[in-house]
Design a protein around this motif. Structure first.
Motif, PDB file in Angstrom:
ATOM      1  N   VAL A   1       5.438   7.481   2.074  1.00  0.00           N
ATOM      2  CA  VAL A   1       5.644   8.416   3.149  1.00  0.00           C
ATOM      3  C   VAL A   1       4.724   8.082   4.307  1.00  0.00           C
ATOM      4  CG1 VAL A   1       5.735  10.564   3.843  1.00  0.00           C
ATOM      5  CG2 VAL A   1       6.880   9.965   1.823  1.00  0.00           C
ATOM      6  N   LYS A   2       3.396   7.948   3.700  1.00  0.00           N
ATOM      7  CA  LYS A   2       2.270   7.716   4.783  1.00  0.00           C
ATOM      8  C   LYS A   2       2.350   6.448   5.624  1.00  0.00           C
ATOM      9  CE  LYS A   2      -2.444   8.555   5.663  1.00  0.00           C
ATOM     10  NZ  LYS A   2      -3.954   8.741   4.696  1.00  0.00           N
ATOM     11  N   THR A   3       2.731   5.347   4.748  1.00  0.00           N
ATOM     12  CA  THR A   3       3.055   4.087   5.312  1.00  0.00           C
ATOM     13  C   THR A   3       4.080   4.199   6.154  1.00  0.00           C
ATOM     14  OG1 THR A   3       1.943   3.022   3.269  1.00  0.00           O
ATOM     15  CG2 THR A   3       3.219   1.487   4.753  1.00  0.00           C
ATOM     16  N   VAL A   4       5.270   4.605   5.983  1.00  0.00           N
ATOM     17  CA  VAL A   4       6.552   4.537   6.869  1.00  0.00           C
ATOM     18  C   VAL A   4       6.343   5.470   8.044  1.00  0.00           C
ATOM     19  CG1 VAL A   4       8.958   5.456   6.846  1.00  0.00           C
ATOM     20  CG2 VAL A   4       8.111   4.328   4.870  1.00  0.00           C
ATOM     21  N   GLU A   5       5.624   6.364   7.837  1.00  0.00           N
ATOM     22  CA  GLU A   5       5.132   7.370   9.102  1.00  0.00           C
ATOM     23  C   GLU A   5       4.425   6.318  10.219  1.00  0.00           C
ATOM     24  OE1 GLU A   5       5.352  11.816   7.726  1.00  0.00           O
ATOM     25  OE2 GLU A   5       3.341  10.642   7.434  1.00  0.00           O
ATOM     26  N   GLY A   6       3.547   5.472   9.497  1.00  0.00           N
ATOM     27  CA  GLY A   6       2.665   4.728  10.416  1.00  0.00           C
ATOM     28  C   GLY A   6       3.486   3.662  11.098  1.00  0.00           C
TER      29      GLY A   6
ATOM     30  N   GLY B   1      -5.718   1.854   3.263  1.00  0.00           N
ATOM     31  CA  GLY B   1      -6.462   1.630   2.374  1.00  0.00           C
ATOM     32  C   GLY B   1      -6.225   0.475   1.407  1.00  0.00           C
ATOM     33  N   TYR B   2      -5.219  -0.371   1.788  1.00  0.00           N
ATOM     34  CA  TYR B   2      -4.810  -1.666   0.984  1.00  0.00           C
ATOM     35  C   TYR B   2      -4.489  -2.914   1.948  1.00  0.00           C
ATOM     36  CZ  TYR B   2      -4.144   1.548  -2.955  1.00  0.00           C
ATOM     37  OH  TYR B   2      -4.512   2.494  -4.073  1.00  0.00           O
ATOM     38  N   GLY B   3      -4.660  -2.392   3.117  1.00  0.00           N
ATOM     39  CA  GLY B   3      -4.382  -3.871   4.192  1.00  0.00           C
ATOM     40  C   GLY B   3      -2.910  -4.145   4.131  1.00  0.00           C
ATOM     41  N   GLN B   4      -2.804  -5.338   4.559  1.00  0.00           N
ATOM     42  CA  GLN B   4      -1.391  -5.806   4.713  1.00  0.00           C
ATOM     43  C   GLN B   4      -0.770  -6.388   3.392  1.00  0.00           C
ATOM     44  OE1 GLN B   4      -0.103  -8.394   8.437  1.00  0.00           O
ATOM     45  NE2 GLN B   4       0.176  -9.776   6.784  1.00  0.00           N
TER      46      GLN B   4
ATOM     47  N   PHE C   1       1.305   1.120  -5.319  1.00  0.00           N
ATOM     48  CA  PHE C   1       0.093   1.467  -5.079  1.00  0.00           C
ATOM     49  C   PHE C   1      -0.344   2.995  -5.114  1.00  0.00           C
ATOM     50  CE2 PHE C   1      -0.724  -2.654  -2.468  1.00  0.00           C
ATOM     51  CZ  PHE C   1      -0.698  -3.592  -3.502  1.00  0.00           C
ATOM     52  N   GLY C   2       0.247   3.757  -4.275  1.00  0.00           N
ATOM     53  CA  GLY C   2      -0.026   5.047  -4.416  1.00  0.00           C
ATOM     54  C   GLY C   2       1.142   6.095  -4.564  1.00  0.00           C
ATOM     55  N   GLY C   3       2.299   5.559  -5.116  1.00  0.00           N
ATOM     56  CA  GLY C   3       3.663   6.423  -5.357  1.00  0.00           C
ATOM     57  C   GLY C   3       4.220   6.877  -4.104  1.00  0.00           C
ATOM     58  N   PRO C   4       5.095   8.043  -4.064  1.00  0.00           N
ATOM     59  CA  PRO C   4       5.562   8.568  -3.112  1.00  0.00           C
ATOM     60  C   PRO C   4       4.894   8.861  -1.647  1.00  0.00           C
ATOM     61  CG  PRO C   4       6.657   9.515  -4.821  1.00  0.00           C
ATOM     62  CD  PRO C   4       5.405   8.824  -5.354  1.00  0.00           C
TER      63      PRO C   4
END
Length: 377
Positions: free
Chosen positions: A187-192, A168-171, A180-183
């Protein structure tokens, strides 16, 4: 009766005689005599006199030692309380004071168990032992993945400036995801990045580092160069020294004078956590209920977990972290460039796109080797 014989009996009042029948005599057959003899032999004989009363010494030998039994029962009760009741109380105490937050994603759970540890750089008023000052956006100052699968325990430190694509925010830099979005977004970014499901989220404040280190009486930290860093307030002489909570926090935060930058800071952060874990699992802590209670309170009040995790998950995290450090399965993923610029976000850390797929696959399967971590040149 035919066989009765009258015998004279003189009364008290005169010489008058009276007659009474003599006792009858019945003939006993040989078979009855043998049966009576057998019954008499089998029946217990009644003693002709009372048995002698045992002496005091004999009573001590024959009767149980009730004093010993009372002591044994007391020791057993205390042991059960210490082994069962006290840990349950500590778990309840920690769970009742832990901060909770919605953090986990909907990614299906897989094999193994993974924790995401995020060190928050949020300022406070300083009363908790953290750094005082204005809130700078509460970015995640340190990010670690701790995983156990197939008897393998491993730790991966993700540099906070790692170049990633934030949903939702790009690089951007990895620690921006928290801002931007808290925990949940972190978590979602690290899983990606890793492709690994995060099962537990643990957020650590700077104040918790200070308090936990002080509760255990300090920890020994090592650094092989001198430091006088005004940004972190760390003053250090080369070598190993006993550090209190404030020094351990500064040791974890210092970056400007570290020749390895974020990589060196992540190494020192892992050293602090590892030394703290070693100190927590010692006889002096295990046998001191007051220290255990203080640790439970200090940890719970300064930690934030996902809504599904609690004291039990934190205990397993501690053991997993200690095992990984012992086996030297700690470090950063393969890095291609420590100063990557995209023209919009300043210097970032660029992961090696050729090596990281096999690295994350081994991390997920439990086959990771120390040589697969980033090797600082």
């Amino acid at each position: 009766m035919a066989n009765a014989q009258e015998i004279p009996v003189q009364s008290r009042t005169g010489s008058r005689f009276s007659r009474r029948p003599a006792p009858s005599r019945t003939r006993v057959l040989p078979q009855e005599r043998a049966e009576k003899s057998r019954v008499d032999q089998e029946s217990p004989k009644t003693p002709s006199r009372l048995e002698p009363i045992p002496s005091t010494k004999e009573r001590r030998i024959s009767r149980p030692n009730f004093k010993f039994r009372r002591i044994f029962a007391a020791v057993l009760t205390l042991t059960l309380i210490f082994v069962i009741a006290w840990p349950l109380y500590l778990c309840h105490l920690a769970n009742s004071q832990l901060n909770r937050v919605e953090a986990l994603s909907t990614l299906p759970a897989g094999e193994g168990e993974t924790w995401l540890i995020a060190g928050s750089d949020k300022r406070s008023d300083g009363s908790d032992g953290g750094v005082s000052g204005a809130d700078i956006g509460a970015r995640s100052d340190s990010i670690m993945l701790v995983r156990k699968v197939n008897s393998m325990s491993a730790i991966v430190s993700l540099p906070r400036d790692t170049a990633v694509v934030i949903p939702g925010y790009g690089q951007n830099k990895l620690n921006a995801a928290y801002s931007f979005g808290g925990p949940r977004l972190l978590v979602k970014t690290v899983e990606g990045i890793s492709g690994v499901k995060v099962d537990h989220y643990v957020e650590v404040t700077m104040g918790s580092v200070t308090q936990l280190v002080d509760v255990v009486g300090g920890i020994e930290l090592c650094l092989d160069y001198d430091v006088d860093d005004p940004d972190s307030a760390l003053k250090w002489q080369s070598g190993c020294h006993q550090a209190d909570g404030a020094t351990a926090l500064a040791f974890s935060r210092m970056r400007q004078q570290d020749p390895k930058g974020d990589i060196g800071r992540a190494e020192r952060q892992r050293q602090v956590v590892s030394k703290l874990a070693d100190t927590l699992i010692t006889p002096s802590t295990f046998l001191n209920p007051f220290k255990q209670r203080d640790l439970a309170i200090a940890g719970a009040q300064n930690l934030t977990c996902d809504t599904d995790s609690g004291a039990w998950a934190l205990g397993k995290l501690l053991l997993t972290y200690r095992s990984a450090a012992k086996n030297r399965l700690t470090g950063a993923p393969p890095i291609a460039n420590m100063a990557y610029y995209d023209g919009a976000h300043g210097a970032m850390v660029l992961l090696d796109k050729q090596k990281t797929p096999s690295f994350w696959s081994a991390f997920q399967k439990g086959t990771l080797q120390p040589s697969q971590y980033h090797q600082f040149q």
